[in-house]
Design a protein around this motif. Sequence first.
Motif, PDB file in Angstrom:
ATOM      1  N   SER A 284      39.757  52.255  24.781  1.00 20.03           N
ATOM      2  CA  SER A 284      40.577  52.132  25.009  1.00 20.03           C
ATOM      3  C   SER A 284      41.450  53.831  25.344  1.00 20.03           C
ATOM      4  O   SER A 284      41.561  53.782  23.584  1.00 20.03           O
ATOM      5  N   VAL A 285      41.087  54.992  25.392  1.00 18.94           N
ATOM      6  CA  VAL A 285      41.649  56.035  25.324  1.00 18.94           C
ATOM      7  C   VAL A 285      42.875  56.732  25.699  1.00 18.94           C
ATOM      8  O   VAL A 285      44.134  55.870  26.672  1.00 18.94           O
ATOM      9  N   ARG A 286      43.941  56.675  25.256  1.00 23.40           N
ATOM     10  CA  ARG A 286      45.257  56.946  25.246  1.00 23.40           C
ATOM     11  C   ARG A 286      45.343  58.913  25.611  1.00 23.40           C
ATOM     12  O   ARG A 286      46.710  59.156  25.498  1.00 23.40           O
ATOM     13  N   HIS A 287      44.397  59.162  24.704  1.00 18.60           N
ATOM     14  CA  HIS A 287      44.485  60.906  23.982  1.00 18.60           C
ATOM     15  C   HIS A 287      43.952  61.440  24.962  1.00 18.60           C
ATOM     16  O   HIS A 287      42.551  61.053  25.219  1.00 18.60           O
ATOM     17  N   PHE A 288      44.069  62.247  26.264  1.00 17.00           N
ATOM     18  CA  PHE A 288      42.834  63.174  27.074  1.00 17.00           C
ATOM     19  C   PHE A 288      43.742  64.390  27.277  1.00 17.00           C
ATOM     20  O   PHE A 288      44.873  65.254  26.816  1.00 17.00           O
ATOM     21  N   MET A 289      42.417  64.953  27.779  1.00 17.55           N
ATOM     22  CA  MET A 289      42.385  67.235  27.783  1.00 17.55           C
ATOM     23  C   MET A 289      42.929  66.870  28.856  1.00 17.55           C
ATOM     24  O   MET A 289      43.133  65.809  29.595  1.00 17.55           O
ATOM     25  N   ASN A 290      43.158  67.378  29.077  1.00 16.37           N
ATOM     26  CA  ASN A 290      44.276  68.198  30.791  1.00 16.37           C
ATOM     27  C   ASN A 290      42.312  68.619  31.507  1.00 16.37           C
ATOM     28  O   ASN A 290      42.909  69.421  32.922  1.00 16.37           O
ATOM     29  N   THR A 291      41.450  67.905  31.368  1.00 18.86           N
ATOM     30  CA  THR A 291      40.167  68.591  32.547  1.00 18.86           C
ATOM     31  C   THR A 291      40.552  67.024  33.976  1.00 18.86           C
ATOM     32  O   THR A 291      40.237  65.766  33.112  1.00 18.86           O
ATOM     33  N   PRO A 292      40.499  67.816  35.094  1.00 14.36           N
ATOM     34  CA  PRO A 292      40.008  67.291  36.392  1.00 14.36           C
ATOM     35  C   PRO A 292      39.588  66.238  36.063  1.00 14.36           C
ATOM     36  O   PRO A 292      37.715  66.886  36.614  1.00 14.36           O
ATOM     37  N   ILE A 293      39.508  64.962  36.897  1.00 12.93           N
ATOM     38  CA  ILE A 293      38.143  64.089  37.651  1.00 12.93           C
ATOM     39  C   ILE A 293      38.196  64.236  38.903  1.00 12.93           C
ATOM     40  O   ILE A 293      39.292  63.865  39.709  1.00 12.93           O
ATOM     41  N   PRO A 294      37.492  64.811  39.204  1.00  9.95           N
ATOM     42  CA  PRO A 294      37.339  65.038  41.227  1.00  9.95           C
ATOM     43  C   PRO A 294      36.990  63.380  41.821  1.00  9.95           C
ATOM     44  O   PRO A 294      37.109  63.051  40.974  1.00  9.95           O
ATOM     45  N   ASP A 295      37.973  63.461  42.598  1.00 10.07           N
ATOM     46  CA  ASP A 295      37.922  62.735  44.150  1.00 10.07           C
ATOM     47  C   ASP A 295      36.836  61.939  43.938  1.00 10.07           C
ATOM     48  O   ASP A 295      36.779  60.449  44.106  1.00 10.07           O
ATOM     49  N   SER A 296      35.698  62.512  44.204  1.00  7.97           N
ATOM     50  CA  SER A 296      34.051  61.751  44.117  1.00  7.97           C
ATOM     51  C   SER A 296      33.452  60.874  42.893  1.00  7.97           C
ATOM     52  O   SER A 296      33.083  59.866  43.179  1.00  7.97           O
ATOM     53  N   ILE A 297      34.354  61.575  41.665  1.00  8.55           N
ATOM     54  CA  ILE A 297      33.936  60.919  40.667  1.00  8.55           C
ATOM     55  C   ILE A 297      34.497  59.400  40.659  1.00  8.55           C
ATOM     56  O   ILE A 297      34.294  57.925  40.661  1.00  8.55           O
ATOM     57  N   VAL A 298      36.482  59.499  41.148  1.00  9.04           N
ATOM     58  CA  VAL A 298      37.376  58.262  40.740  1.00  9.04           C
ATOM     59  C   VAL A 298      36.020  57.581  42.213  1.00  9.04           C
ATOM     60  O   VAL A 298      36.569  56.271  42.192  1.00  9.04           O
ATOM     61  N   GLN A 299      36.067  58.184  43.046  1.00  2.53           N
ATOM     62  CA  GLN A 299      35.622  57.138  44.260  1.00  2.53           C
ATOM     63  C   GLN A 299      34.333  55.957  43.678  1.00  2.53           C
ATOM     64  O   GLN A 299      34.122  55.364  44.214  1.00  2.53           O
ATOM     65  N   ALA A 300      33.420  56.929  43.296  1.00  5.09           N
ATOM     66  CA  ALA A 300      32.153  56.373  42.377  1.00  5.09           C
ATOM     67  C   ALA A 300      32.501  55.031  41.750  1.00  5.09           C
ATOM     68  O   ALA A 300      31.960  54.240  41.869  1.00  5.09           O
ATOM     69  N   ILE A 301      33.373  55.265  41.025  1.00  5.37           N
ATOM     70  CA  ILE A 301      33.832  54.827  40.127  1.00  5.37           C
ATOM     71  C   ILE A 301      34.444  53.443  40.606  1.00  5.37           C
ATOM     72  O   ILE A 301      34.578  52.075  40.580  1.00  5.37           O
ATOM     73  N   ILE A 302      35.637  53.566  41.997  1.00  9.57           N
ATOM     74  CA  ILE A 302      35.713  52.555  42.191  1.00  9.57           C
ATOM     75  C   ILE A 302      34.813  51.760  42.909  1.00  9.57           C
ATOM     76  O   ILE A 302      35.132  50.111  43.239  1.00  9.57           O
ATOM     77  N   ASP A 303      33.845  52.653  43.948  1.00  8.09           N
ATOM     78  CA  ASP A 303      32.596  51.353  43.695  1.00  8.09           C
ATOM     79  C   ASP A 303      31.883  50.910  43.648  1.00  8.09           C
ATOM     80  O   ASP A 303      31.880  49.611  43.885  1.00  8.09           O
ATOM     81  N   ASP A 304      31.520  51.078  42.131  1.00  2.00           N
ATOM     82  CA  ASP A 304      30.889  50.241  41.322  1.00  2.00           C
ATOM     83  C   ASP A 304      31.875  49.319  41.172  1.00  2.00           C
ATOM     84  O   ASP A 304      31.587  48.265  40.711  1.00  2.00           O
ATOM     85  N   ALA A 305      33.389  49.854  40.647  1.00  2.00           N
ATOM     86  CA  ALA A 305      33.893  48.628  39.919  1.00  2.00           C
ATOM     87  C   ALA A 305      34.013  47.319  41.468  1.00  2.00           C
ATOM     88  O   ALA A 305      34.433  46.153  40.845  1.00  2.00           O
ATOM     89  N   SER A 306      33.605  47.536  42.532  1.00  2.00           N
ATOM     90  CA  SER A 306      34.274  46.733  43.671  1.00  2.00           C
ATOM     91  C   SER A 306      33.066  45.319  43.722  1.00  2.00           C
ATOM     92  O   SER A 306      33.261  44.329  44.322  1.00  2.00           O
ATOM     93  N   TRP A 307      32.355  45.692  42.624  1.00  2.00           N
ATOM     94  CA  TRP A 307      31.248  44.937  42.570  1.00  2.00           C
ATOM     95  C   TRP A 307      31.802  43.399  41.714  1.00  2.00           C
ATOM     96  O   TRP A 307      30.782  43.108  41.366  1.00  2.00           O
TER      97      TRP A 307
END
Length: 252
Positions: free
Chosen positions: A12-35
Motif C-alpha cells: 500500500s503506497v500513500r506517498h506518490f510522485m506527480n507522474t501522470p498515469i495515462p488513461d490507456s494504462i488505467v484502462q488496461a489495469i481495469i480490464d485485467d481486474a475485470s477477470w
Amino acid sequence: MTASETIRARASVRHFMNTPIPDSIVQAIIDDASWAPSAGNMQPWRVAVLSEKASQQFRDRYEALGWESVLPSLRVALLSHASSHQKTSWEVNQQVMQTYQQQVVVKGTPRVIAIYYDKPTLKEFNQLSLAALSLFWHRMGAVKSPVKKLAAFIQLALRSRRDYRVAQNAVKASLANFTYGLTLAAKQRGVDSCIQFSYNHAFPWLRKDLKLSRKQKLFGVVLIGVSSKPAGLEGVNSRNRRSVAIQWLPTL
Ligand SMILES: Cc1cc2nc3c(=O)[nH]c(=O)nc-3n(C[C@H](O)[C@H](O)[C@H](O)COP(=O)(O)O)c2cc1C
C-alpha cells in the motif's frame, strides 16, 4: 514477474510522485481486474475514473474529512502496542496525529479509481422470495404429509433473510476481488496503488461529485500512481505477515 512475485511485491503506497498515469494504462489495469471472480459471474463492479485534475480536487476535498472518522481506530491500534503503555493520554494522541501525518495521509497526486455498485433493491429481494416459494411448491408436490409440508415451509421462511444476507455478502466479496485485482494488475504494470476505504466516511458529500444516484453505493477507492519511495520500500507500514493458522482436517 510471476503471480507469486506480484502478490508479494504489492504494497500500500500513500506517498506518490506527480507522474501522470495515462488513461490507456488505467484502462488496461481495469480490464485485467475485470477477470476477478464474482458470485454468479454477476460482475457487480462499476467504476469512476477521475482525471488528474479531478483526482487532486477529490483529495483536497475528502482526505481530511475521511480520516477524521478513522483516527479513533488508529488510536486504539496504537494503544495495543506495548510501547504505548508508558505514555500519557496526551502523548498517545500526539503519536496518533504524527502517524497520520507521516504515514497514512496521502501525498503527491495519485489517480483516483472509485469502485461503486448498485444497491440491492427490495424488488430483487421480493423476486428471490417468490422464486424460492415457486420452487418450494414444485418440490412439495411429492410430499403427502401436511405436517411435513408445514415444517418445510417454516424452514423456508426462516431461511429467506439469511439467503438474502448471503447474497449481499457475495456481492461485497466479488467487489473485494475486483479491488484487489486492480492493485495486482497495477503492480504487474509497474504502477503503485493503495486501497482506501477512509473516503467512504465522506460518502454523503462525495456522492454528488462522483455523480452517483441514490441507488448506487461507493464500495471503495483505489489510488494509483508512482511511489515517491525506492522500490521495496514503498509500503509505510510493516510489511511482515502472520503465518495463517490452518486447521488441516483429515476427515469429518
Ligand atoms: C478493505 C481495505 C481498506 C483499506 N483502507 C485503507 C485506508 O482507508 N487508508 C489506508 O491508508 N490504507 C487502507 N488499506 C490498506 C491497508 O492498511 C494495508 O493493506 C495493510 O496495512 C497491509 O499493508 P500492505 O497493503 O502494504 O501490505 C485498506 C486495505 C483494505 C484491504
